[in-house]
Write an enzyme that holds these catalytic residues in place. Sequence first.
Site, PDB file in Angstrom:
ATOM      1  N   GLY A 121       0.891  -1.153  -0.028  1.00 12.59           N
ATOM      2  CA  GLY A 121      -0.007   0.159   0.099  1.00 12.59           C
ATOM      3  C   GLY A 121       0.910   1.267   0.045  1.00 12.59           C
ATOM      4  O   GLY A 121       0.962   1.878   0.963  1.00 12.59           O
ATOM      5  N   SER A 172       1.386   3.547  -3.326  1.00 21.62           N
ATOM      6  CA  SER A 172       0.769   4.607  -4.226  1.00 21.62           C
ATOM      7  C   SER A 172      -0.626   5.118  -3.966  1.00 21.62           C
ATOM      8  O   SER A 172      -1.484   4.412  -3.278  1.00 21.62           O
ATOM      9  CB  SER A 172       0.780   4.020  -5.671  1.00 21.62           C
ATOM     10  OG  SER A 172       2.048   3.577  -6.229  1.00 21.62           O
ATOM     11  N   SER A 232      -1.315  -4.591  -6.235  1.00 22.21           N
ATOM     12  CA  SER A 232      -1.732  -5.860  -6.851  1.00 22.21           C
ATOM     13  C   SER A 232      -2.345  -6.838  -5.614  1.00 22.21           C
ATOM     14  O   SER A 232      -1.622  -7.063  -4.670  1.00 22.21           O
ATOM     15  CB  SER A 232      -0.289  -6.017  -7.240  1.00 22.21           C
ATOM     16  OG  SER A 232       0.383  -5.237  -8.273  1.00 22.21           O
ATOM     17  N   GLU A 236      12.380  -4.943  -3.863  1.00 20.80           N
ATOM     18  CA  GLU A 236      11.147  -4.727  -4.721  1.00 20.80           C
ATOM     19  C   GLU A 236      11.976  -4.619  -6.113  1.00 20.80           C
ATOM     20  O   GLU A 236      11.330  -5.005  -7.215  1.00 20.80           O
ATOM     21  CB  GLU A 236      10.324  -3.845  -4.517  1.00 20.80           C
ATOM     22  CG  GLU A 236       9.091  -3.671  -5.338  1.00 20.80           C
ATOM     23  CD  GLU A 236       8.140  -2.582  -5.036  1.00 20.80           C
ATOM     24  OE1 GLU A 236       7.209  -2.168  -5.858  1.00 20.80           O
ATOM     25  OE2 GLU A 236       8.418  -2.181  -4.076  1.00 20.80           O
ATOM     26  N   ASN A 250      10.496   5.232 -14.231  1.00 24.45           N
ATOM     27  CA  ASN A 250      11.851   5.487 -14.763  1.00 24.45           C
ATOM     28  C   ASN A 250      12.167   6.755 -14.455  1.00 24.45           C
ATOM     29  O   ASN A 250      13.396   7.075 -14.045  1.00 24.45           O
ATOM     30  CB  ASN A 250      11.990   5.127 -16.105  1.00 24.45           C
ATOM     31  CG  ASN A 250      11.887   3.843 -16.379  1.00 24.45           C
ATOM     32  OD1 ASN A 250      11.413   2.720 -15.531  1.00 24.45           O
ATOM     33  ND2 ASN A 250      12.147   3.369 -17.531  1.00 24.45           N
ATOM     34  N   GLU A 251      11.463   8.012 -14.311  1.00 27.37           N
ATOM     35  CA  GLU A 251      11.844   9.212 -14.202  1.00 27.37           C
ATOM     36  C   GLU A 251      12.227   9.426 -12.675  1.00 27.37           C
ATOM     37  O   GLU A 251      13.314  10.089 -12.286  1.00 27.37           O
ATOM     38  CB  GLU A 251      10.786  10.081 -14.642  1.00 27.37           C
ATOM     39  CG  GLU A 251      10.525  10.314 -16.031  1.00 27.37           C
ATOM     40  CD  GLU A 251       9.824   9.122 -16.639  1.00 27.37           C
ATOM     41  OE1 GLU A 251       9.660   9.251 -17.800  1.00 27.37           O
ATOM     42  OE2 GLU A 251       9.288   8.389 -15.733  1.00 27.37           O
TER      43      GLU A 251
END
Length: 386
Positions: free
Chosen positions: A139, A141, A173, A258, A372-373
């Site tokens: 938990g 985002s 997920s 992760e 990626n940023e």
Amino acid sequence: MTDTMAKVPPLVPPPVELPERVAALRAEVRAFLAEELAADRWRPRADTWLSGWDERFSKELAARGWLGMTIPPEYGGHGRGALERYVVTEELLAAGAPVAAHWIADRQIGPSLLRFGTEEQRQAFLPGIARGEVYFGIGMSEPDSGSDLASVRSRAEPVDGGWELTGTKVWTSGAHRAHAFFALVRTSPKDETNRHAGLSQLIVELDSPGVTIRPIPLLTGAHHFNEVVFDKVFIPESRVLGEIGQGWHQVTSELAFERSGPERYLSTFPLLTALLREAHQVDEERLGGLVSRYWTLRRMSLAIAGALEAGQAPELAAAVVKDLGTRFENEVIDAARTLLPTAPDPGGTGYARLLAEAVLHAPGFTLRGGTNEVLRGITARGLGLR
């Protein structure tokens, strides 16, 4: 060499070689997977650590000692090393096996509980994780926040005996099937001078009153992601993970597990192997380039596994592997679409289905675990370039 360059830390830990003792383990895992495939118990899939939820399979792995491998025996695990776990994970992913049910719990929840959890929390969750019976989500985002975890708005207020949690998490997920998840929440007002202060982690049991789980379906209609809403959910004090206010430090340590694993470049490996079988002499230079990049990423990821086994938490190196790995996965898909295009067949078998699955899952590759940023920003700061 300039003074600035001399001070730049190494991006990835020193390379390691797999010890000889793991060769027998690898052969054992391969034999088991061959038996499963021969019995037609599952079909290889792309991105299986997200899409392949199979509780029977997870329990089969646990029965063979291949879950909870790095959890100490006193908590129901097997006390083995990160490199042995790496070999098992690599074989499962390369085969496209259905590992989603246990994936998050085994990959990062177990290590985090060992590092930050109380004795009661470890006894409550670790044996079930090692048995393949307890499943977790993540938990982190939130809506409108992207990968900027410092902008967390879910808030926990102190109440008698614990905390009252209100807010929303997204892209969780497996939350509709999981038993619990770690939630990063704000426990004190936001400090603009230190945006990472005041964050804490709570263990939220997902059948608690006030928790609502709503599906976020994929384009295919498949249900993997969820929105999880907290409406004054009571979290007992015993379910605070680590220390109040130390959530950011804990989460960044967790992200090393992760972001660095072989799943960051093996999600499309079943497609790559199918492409190599089918394409034969089609653009050998491009295919050779993909294989060489795969091998380089493997060496980098393996080096991080060696660092984890040595008790380190290489967050910077993990960010690099995740960034490069997810770009590689999309390049595999691009190569497959251009070198060997085929009619989509999501319900079929073989190459066409693997390509269809990979294309449909590709938008999430560069989002989960940090965009990626964001990862490049982490890398730049770690190298002293920002």
